[in-house]
Enzyme design. Structure first.
Site, PDB file in Angstrom:
ATOM      1  N   ASN A  18       0.826  -1.185   0.061  1.00  0.00           N
ATOM      2  CA  ASN A  18       0.446   0.178   0.030  1.00  0.00           C
ATOM      3  C   ASN A  18       0.835   1.222  -0.111  1.00  0.00           C
ATOM      4  O   ASN A  18       1.284   1.609   1.121  1.00  0.00           O
ATOM      5  CB  ASN A  18      -0.653  -0.393   0.516  1.00  0.00           C
ATOM      6  CG  ASN A  18      -1.664   1.633   1.589  1.00  0.00           C
ATOM      7  OD1 ASN A  18      -1.911   2.252   0.681  1.00  0.00           O
ATOM      8  ND2 ASN A  18      -2.004   1.629   2.142  1.00  0.00           N
ATOM      9  N   LYS A  20       0.047   4.380  -0.489  1.00  0.00           N
ATOM     10  CA  LYS A  20      -0.729   5.684   0.814  1.00  0.00           C
ATOM     11  C   LYS A  20      -0.002   6.158  -0.871  1.00  0.00           C
ATOM     12  O   LYS A  20      -0.100   6.353  -2.120  1.00  0.00           O
ATOM     13  CB  LYS A  20       0.017   5.735   1.531  1.00  0.00           C
ATOM     14  CG  LYS A  20      -0.008   4.427   2.758  1.00  0.00           C
ATOM     15  CD  LYS A  20      -0.123   4.751   3.796  1.00  0.00           C
ATOM     16  CE  LYS A  20       0.027   3.207   4.648  1.00  0.00           C
ATOM     17  NZ  LYS A  20       0.381   3.519   6.225  1.00  0.00           N
ATOM     18  N   HIS A 106      -9.027   1.042   4.876  1.00  0.00           N
ATOM     19  CA  HIS A 106      -8.090   1.713   6.092  1.00  0.00           C
ATOM     20  C   HIS A 106      -8.223   2.314   7.008  1.00  0.00           C
ATOM     21  O   HIS A 106      -8.763   3.553   6.555  1.00  0.00           O
ATOM     22  CB  HIS A 106      -6.763   1.835   5.040  1.00  0.00           C
ATOM     23  CG  HIS A 106      -5.456   1.745   5.204  1.00  0.00           C
ATOM     24  ND1 HIS A 106      -5.692   2.961   6.152  1.00  0.00           N
ATOM     25  CD2 HIS A 106      -4.803   1.060   4.906  1.00  0.00           C
ATOM     26  CE1 HIS A 106      -4.385   2.518   6.419  1.00  0.00           C
ATOM     27  NE2 HIS A 106      -4.052   1.991   5.691  1.00  0.00           N
ATOM     28  N   GLU A 108      -7.103   4.664   8.354  1.00  0.00           N
ATOM     29  CA  GLU A 108      -6.885   6.943   7.428  1.00  0.00           C
ATOM     30  C   GLU A 108      -7.794   6.743   7.054  1.00  0.00           C
ATOM     31  O   GLU A 108      -8.023   8.039   7.203  1.00  0.00           O
ATOM     32  CB  GLU A 108      -5.354   6.503   6.590  1.00  0.00           C
ATOM     33  CG  GLU A 108      -3.568   6.431   7.348  1.00  0.00           C
ATOM     34  CD  GLU A 108      -2.934   5.516   6.613  1.00  0.00           C
ATOM     35  OE1 GLU A 108      -2.570   5.689   5.930  1.00  0.00           O
ATOM     36  OE2 GLU A 108      -2.301   5.014   7.374  1.00  0.00           O
ATOM     37  N   GLU A 176      -5.882  -4.594  10.540  1.00  0.00           N
ATOM     38  CA  GLU A 176      -3.902  -4.050  10.882  1.00  0.00           C
ATOM     39  C   GLU A 176      -5.152  -2.742  12.070  1.00  0.00           C
ATOM     40  O   GLU A 176      -4.729  -2.205  12.452  1.00  0.00           O
ATOM     41  CB  GLU A 176      -4.135  -2.569  10.058  1.00  0.00           C
ATOM     42  CG  GLU A 176      -4.134  -3.339   8.372  1.00  0.00           C
ATOM     43  CD  GLU A 176      -3.552  -2.600   7.265  1.00  0.00           C
ATOM     44  OE1 GLU A 176      -2.171  -2.824   6.890  1.00  0.00           O
ATOM     45  OE2 GLU A 176      -3.903  -1.457   7.324  1.00  0.00           O
ATOM     46  N   GLY A 182       3.381   2.342  10.625  1.00  0.00           N
ATOM     47  CA  GLY A 182       3.981   3.024  10.476  1.00  0.00           C
ATOM     48  C   GLY A 182       4.666   3.365  11.787  1.00  0.00           C
ATOM     49  O   GLY A 182       5.316   4.911  11.752  1.00  0.00           O
ATOM     50  N   SER A 221       3.897  -2.481   9.794  1.00  0.00           N
ATOM     51  CA  SER A 221       5.045  -2.393  10.050  1.00  0.00           C
ATOM     52  C   SER A 221       5.507  -3.931  10.004  1.00  0.00           C
ATOM     53  O   SER A 221       6.614  -4.488  10.792  1.00  0.00           O
ATOM     54  CB  SER A 221       5.045  -1.998  11.866  1.00  0.00           C
ATOM     55  OG  SER A 221       4.804  -1.018  12.554  1.00  0.00           O
TER      56      SER A 221
HETATM   57  P1  PGA Z   1       3.066   0.057   7.202  1.00  0.00           P
HETATM   58  O1  PGA Z   1       1.733   0.448   7.332  1.00  0.00           O
HETATM   59  O2  PGA Z   1       3.572  -0.421   6.951  1.00  0.00           O
HETATM   60  O3  PGA Z   1       3.764   1.493   6.755  1.00  0.00           O
HETATM   61  O4  PGA Z   1       2.833   0.154   9.023  1.00  0.00           O
HETATM   62  C1  PGA Z   1       0.837  -0.744   6.709  1.00  0.00           C
HETATM   63  C2  PGA Z   1      -0.865   0.040   6.120  1.00  0.00           C
HETATM   64  O5  PGA Z   1      -1.152   1.033   6.617  1.00  0.00           O
HETATM   65  O6  PGA Z   1      -1.123  -0.774   5.261  1.00  0.00           O
END
Ligand code: PGA
Length: 260
Positions: A18, A20, A106, A108, A176, A182, A221
């Site tokens: 992803n 983003k 997601h 976000e 997640e 992140g 992560s």
């Molecule tokens: P990350 O994000 O691997 O940077 O923690 C995962 C995601 O948001 O899909």
């Protein structure tokens, strides 16, 4: 090995990147390097691999990355097919640009755009209408985890975000934990196993055989150094990778967890 584990071992894994809101033209070389290396690896990788770039890069990437079977996905879609929705992208447009899947719900998007389970559920139906696989994200915040609410929150998101009649080809679940995205933090193996086990039970209860075959990805992560451990947990059928999907070498290091 319990029954759901036995079923899960036959599920072909998916490792999805992803990106983003990252990726200008220059980043194409990273995706093409992934395509190239996967093509070289042939059948040695026992997983489907996908990159979900920003919408601006979908069409060019799907036209250029044709060597390995690398799949391309979007990161969100509108519920409608077309119309007066300035700035939005429909599921049909993603499919037209070469996507075979779309990430939906997601955390976000849930946080930044106030997306509710109901809206996510409508978007999953839109993805279905356009022939896209929906990668549906669920996960608790740190406050919810600390209050002991994780299983209830994830179960409620799962129920509310999925329409009836979906199947293992049209839906992938991504667990997640919001606090793991992140941050470099990951839940313990036991915690991941517990949540994925609960998700599997709920999917089987609601969708029967299809629920037993649905892929449940872990995200938050994931990196080359923890991928083997995380991907080895019961009912973890792949990964949704954010930061570590931006560089071909990191992403391929994660995909390597599925090298036979
Ligand atoms: P990350 O994000 O691997 O940077 O923690 C995962 C995601 O948001 O899909």
């Amino acid at each position: 090995m319990n029954q759901s584990d036995a079923g899960a071992t036959q599920i072909r894994a998916l490792v999805a990147g992803n990106w983003k809101m990252n990726g200008l033209k220059a980043a194409l070389s990273q995706a093409l390097a992934v395509d190239e290396q996967l093509a070289g690896a042939g059948d040695a990788i026992n997983a489907d691999v996908m990159i979900c770039p920003p919408a601006t890069m979908l069409m060019v990437l799907s036209e250029l990355a044709g060597k390995s079977g690398l799949k391309i996905g979007g990161q969100d879609c509108h519920v409608n097919q077309a119309g007066a929705h300035t700035g939005d992208v429909s599921a049909e447009m993603l499919a037209d640009a070469g996507a075979s899947a779309v990430i939906l719900g997601h955390s976000e998007r849930r946080a930044d755009h106030g997306e509710t389970d109901k809206l996510v559920c409508e978007k999953v139906a839109a993805a279905h209408r356009a022939g896209l696989t929906a990668i549906v994200c669920v996960g608790e915040t740190i406050g919810q985890r600390q209050a002991g609410l994780t299983l209830g929150v994830v179960a409620r998101q799962l129920t509310g975000s999925l329409p009836d009649g979906v199947n293992a080809e049209t839906v992938v679940i991504a667990y997640e934990p919001v606090w793991a995205i992140g941050t470099g933090l990951t839940p313990s193996v036991e915690d991941v196993a517990q949540v994925h086990g609960m998700i599997r039970e709920r999917l089987v209860e609601r969708f029967g055989e299809e629920g037993a075959r649905m892929r449940i990805l872990y995200g938050g992560s994931v990196k080359p150094s923890n991928a083997v451990e995380l991907m080895g947990i019961a009912n973890v059928n792949g990964a949704l990778v954010g930061g570590a999907s931006l560089l071909a070498s990191d992403f391929l290091g994660i995909v390597d967890a599925y090298r036979g």
